[in-house]
Motif scaffolding. Sequence first.
Motif, PDB file in Angstrom:
ATOM      1  N   LEU A  61      95.476  68.359 -21.745  1.00  0.00           N
ATOM      2  CA  LEU A  61      96.203  67.135 -21.674  1.00  0.00           C
ATOM      3  C   LEU A  61      95.813  65.486 -22.186  1.00  0.00           C
ATOM      4  CD1 LEU A  61      98.688  68.241 -18.242  1.00  0.00           C
ATOM      5  CD2 LEU A  61      98.771  67.863 -20.413  1.00  0.00           C
ATOM      6  N   ALA A  62      94.213  65.492 -21.253  1.00  0.00           N
ATOM      7  CA  ALA A  62      93.244  64.235 -21.662  1.00  0.00           C
ATOM      8  C   ALA A  62      93.550  63.886 -23.123  1.00  0.00           C
ATOM      9  CB  ALA A  62      92.349  64.548 -21.115  1.00  0.00           C
ATOM     10  N   ARG A  63      93.191  65.135 -23.965  1.00  0.00           N
ATOM     11  CA  ARG A  63      93.037  65.160 -25.593  1.00  0.00           C
ATOM     12  C   ARG A  63      94.137  64.918 -26.277  1.00  0.00           C
ATOM     13  NH1 ARG A  63      93.850  67.962 -30.149  1.00  0.00           N
ATOM     14  NH2 ARG A  63      95.210  69.408 -28.869  1.00  0.00           N
ATOM     15  N   LEU A  64      95.351  65.890 -25.503  1.00  0.00           N
ATOM     16  CA  LEU A  64      96.326  64.880 -26.040  1.00  0.00           C
ATOM     17  C   LEU A  64      96.710  63.929 -26.396  1.00  0.00           C
ATOM     18  CD1 LEU A  64      98.586  68.314 -25.317  1.00  0.00           C
ATOM     19  CD2 LEU A  64      97.741  67.643 -27.608  1.00  0.00           C
ATOM     20  N   ALA A  65      96.121  63.009 -24.294  1.00  0.00           N
ATOM     21  CA  ALA A  65      97.271  61.968 -24.289  1.00  0.00           C
ATOM     22  C   ALA A  65      96.847  61.150 -24.928  1.00  0.00           C
ATOM     23  CB  ALA A  65      97.809  61.858 -22.948  1.00  0.00           C
ATOM     24  N   GLY A  66      94.922  61.369 -25.424  1.00  0.00           N
ATOM     25  CA  GLY A  66      93.910  60.100 -25.333  1.00  0.00           C
ATOM     26  C   GLY A  66      93.608  59.400 -24.448  1.00  0.00           C
ATOM     27  N   ARG A  67      93.515  60.338 -23.452  1.00  0.00           N
ATOM     28  CA  ARG A  67      93.145  59.270 -22.140  1.00  0.00           C
ATOM     29  C   ARG A  67      91.970  60.477 -21.601  1.00  0.00           C
ATOM     30  NH1 ARG A  67      97.492  57.359 -23.019  1.00  0.00           N
ATOM     31  NH2 ARG A  67      98.485  56.639 -21.551  1.00  0.00           N
ATOM     32  N   ASN A  68      91.158  59.493 -20.739  1.00  0.00           N
ATOM     33  CA  ASN A  68      90.249  60.321 -20.910  1.00  0.00           C
ATOM     34  C   ASN A  68      90.061  60.730 -18.770  1.00  0.00           C
ATOM     35  OD1 ASN A  68      88.931  58.830 -18.168  1.00  0.00           O
ATOM     36  ND2 ASN A  68      89.045  57.129 -19.431  1.00  0.00           N
ATOM     37  N   LYS A  69      89.085  62.148 -18.744  1.00  0.00           N
ATOM     38  CA  LYS A  69      89.475  63.298 -18.196  1.00  0.00           C
ATOM     39  C   LYS A  69      89.337  61.966 -16.806  1.00  0.00           C
ATOM     40  CE  LYS A  69      87.333  66.479 -20.330  1.00  0.00           C
ATOM     41  NZ  LYS A  69      86.180  67.808 -20.011  1.00  0.00           N
ATOM     42  N   GLN A  70      88.550  61.153 -15.923  1.00  0.00           N
ATOM     43  CA  GLN A  70      89.065  60.745 -14.958  1.00  0.00           C
ATOM     44  C   GLN A  70      90.667  59.903 -15.099  1.00  0.00           C
ATOM     45  OE1 GLN A  70      86.254  59.955 -17.227  1.00  0.00           O
ATOM     46  NE2 GLN A  70      85.007  61.239 -15.540  1.00  0.00           N
ATOM     47  N   THR A  71      90.448  58.631 -15.977  1.00  0.00           N
ATOM     48  CA  THR A  71      92.606  58.285 -15.901  1.00  0.00           C
ATOM     49  C   THR A  71      93.600  59.823 -15.783  1.00  0.00           C
ATOM     50  OG1 THR A  71      91.565  56.617 -17.405  1.00  0.00           O
ATOM     51  CG2 THR A  71      93.907  57.354 -16.982  1.00  0.00           C
ATOM     52  N   MET A  72      93.364  60.560 -16.214  1.00  0.00           N
ATOM     53  CA  MET A  72      94.298  61.627 -16.142  1.00  0.00           C
ATOM     54  C   MET A  72      93.911  62.332 -14.766  1.00  0.00           C
ATOM     55  SD  MET A  72      96.908  63.897 -17.979  1.00  0.00           S
ATOM     56  CE  MET A  72      96.589  63.162 -19.252  1.00  0.00           C
ATOM     57  N   GLY A  73      93.307  62.532 -14.172  1.00  0.00           N
ATOM     58  CA  GLY A  73      92.792  63.180 -13.035  1.00  0.00           C
ATOM     59  C   GLY A  73      93.463  62.672 -12.236  1.00  0.00           C
ATOM     60  N   ALA A  74      93.686  61.528 -12.092  1.00  0.00           N
ATOM     61  CA  ALA A  74      94.400  60.364 -11.129  1.00  0.00           C
ATOM     62  C   ALA A  74      95.967  60.453 -11.606  1.00  0.00           C
ATOM     63  CB  ALA A  74      93.947  58.710 -11.185  1.00  0.00           C
ATOM     64  N   ILE A  75      95.844  60.701 -12.613  1.00  0.00           N
ATOM     65  CA  ILE A  75      97.334  60.958 -12.965  1.00  0.00           C
ATOM     66  C   ILE A  75      97.944  61.557 -12.551  1.00  0.00           C
ATOM     67  CG2 ILE A  75      99.880  61.181 -14.902  1.00  0.00           C
ATOM     68  CD1 ILE A  75      97.741  59.053 -16.867  1.00  0.00           C
ATOM     69  N   LEU A  76      97.781  62.949 -12.906  1.00  0.00           N
ATOM     70  CA  LEU A  76      97.767  64.500 -12.411  1.00  0.00           C
ATOM     71  C   LEU A  76      97.792  63.919 -10.276  1.00  0.00           C
ATOM     72  CD1 LEU A  76      95.784  66.823 -14.760  1.00  0.00           C
ATOM     73  CD2 LEU A  76      98.630  66.785 -14.585  1.00  0.00           C
ATOM     74  N   ASP A  77      96.623  63.725  -9.882  1.00  0.00           N
ATOM     75  CA  ASP A  77      97.037  64.027  -8.840  1.00  0.00           C
ATOM     76  C   ASP A  77      98.597  62.825  -7.995  1.00  0.00           C
ATOM     77  OD1 ASP A  77      94.418  64.401  -8.182  1.00  0.00           O
ATOM     78  OD2 ASP A  77      93.833  62.543  -7.807  1.00  0.00           O
ATOM     79  N   GLU A  78      98.409  61.947  -8.770  1.00  0.00           N
ATOM     80  CA  GLU A  78     100.281  60.821  -8.641  1.00  0.00           C
ATOM     81  C   GLU A  78     101.138  61.859  -8.991  1.00  0.00           C
ATOM     82  OE1 GLU A  78     100.257  57.204 -10.684  1.00  0.00           O
ATOM     83  OE2 GLU A  78      98.433  56.516 -10.140  1.00  0.00           O
ATOM     84  N   LEU A  79     101.634  62.605  -9.870  1.00  0.00           N
ATOM     85  CA  LEU A  79     102.756  63.333  -9.860  1.00  0.00           C
ATOM     86  C   LEU A  79     102.625  64.754  -9.163  1.00  0.00           C
ATOM     87  CD1 LEU A  79     102.414  63.822 -14.229  1.00  0.00           C
ATOM     88  CD2 LEU A  79     104.235  62.994 -12.346  1.00  0.00           C
ATOM     89  N   GLU A  80     101.442  64.926  -8.979  1.00  0.00           N
ATOM     90  CA  GLU A  80     101.331  66.454  -7.636  1.00  0.00           C
ATOM     91  C   GLU A  80     102.121  65.843  -6.185  1.00  0.00           C
ATOM     92  OE1 GLU A  80      98.920  70.088  -6.789  1.00  0.00           O
ATOM     93  OE2 GLU A  80      97.461  67.877  -6.726  1.00  0.00           O
ATOM     94  N   ARG A  81     101.289  64.672  -6.496  1.00  0.00           N
ATOM     95  CA  ARG A  81     101.614  64.298  -4.996  1.00  0.00           C
ATOM     96  C   ARG A  81     103.151  63.825  -5.059  1.00  0.00           C
ATOM     97  NH1 ARG A  81     102.096  58.965  -4.626  1.00  0.00           N
ATOM     98  NH2 ARG A  81     100.729  58.473  -5.741  1.00  0.00           N
TER      99      ARG A  81
END
Length: 155
Positions: A61-81
């Motif tokens: 997901l990070a690769r496809l979206a052009g995001r770094n893993k830390q940013t992607m992790g934060a987005i995933l945490d939000e979506l999970e919440r």
Amino acid sequence: MKRSTLKEQDPDLGILAVQLSARVQREIFRHSAEHGFDDVRPRHGAVLAYLDAEGTRPGELARLAGRNKQTMGAILDELERLGYVRRAPDPADRRAKLIVPTDRGRRLMEISDGFVHLIEQKLADMLGPDRYRDFRDALGHAVANLPATGHDTEG
């Protein structure tokens, strides 16, 4: 002539790209809110645009979206919440995790995919199908030939 006036009258590629992206996103998220998904934000599109129904690894997901893993992790945490995704073991590698959409996440993905199709159809009707296809082809070619490296757009 002031630079701002010049850019307003004759916007460059960067300005046009940002305006197109912002307008499409505003429409998607306005439409999503009208269907009960008023808690998602444009940054969540980095996941929702690429997420497979059977799940996708966070690194992909990070690769496809052009995001770094830390940013992607934060987005995933939000979506999970918010209840749109869950983390599950990857059956292909039990050490790895998959990000899997919940029922709510799948419904949002269906609504937004359908709405993007309507936006595309509206543009094709306005420009004509051949011109719209040429526009999409040219846009895709331009994106494919510009470097995807650099800083994450989330800061």
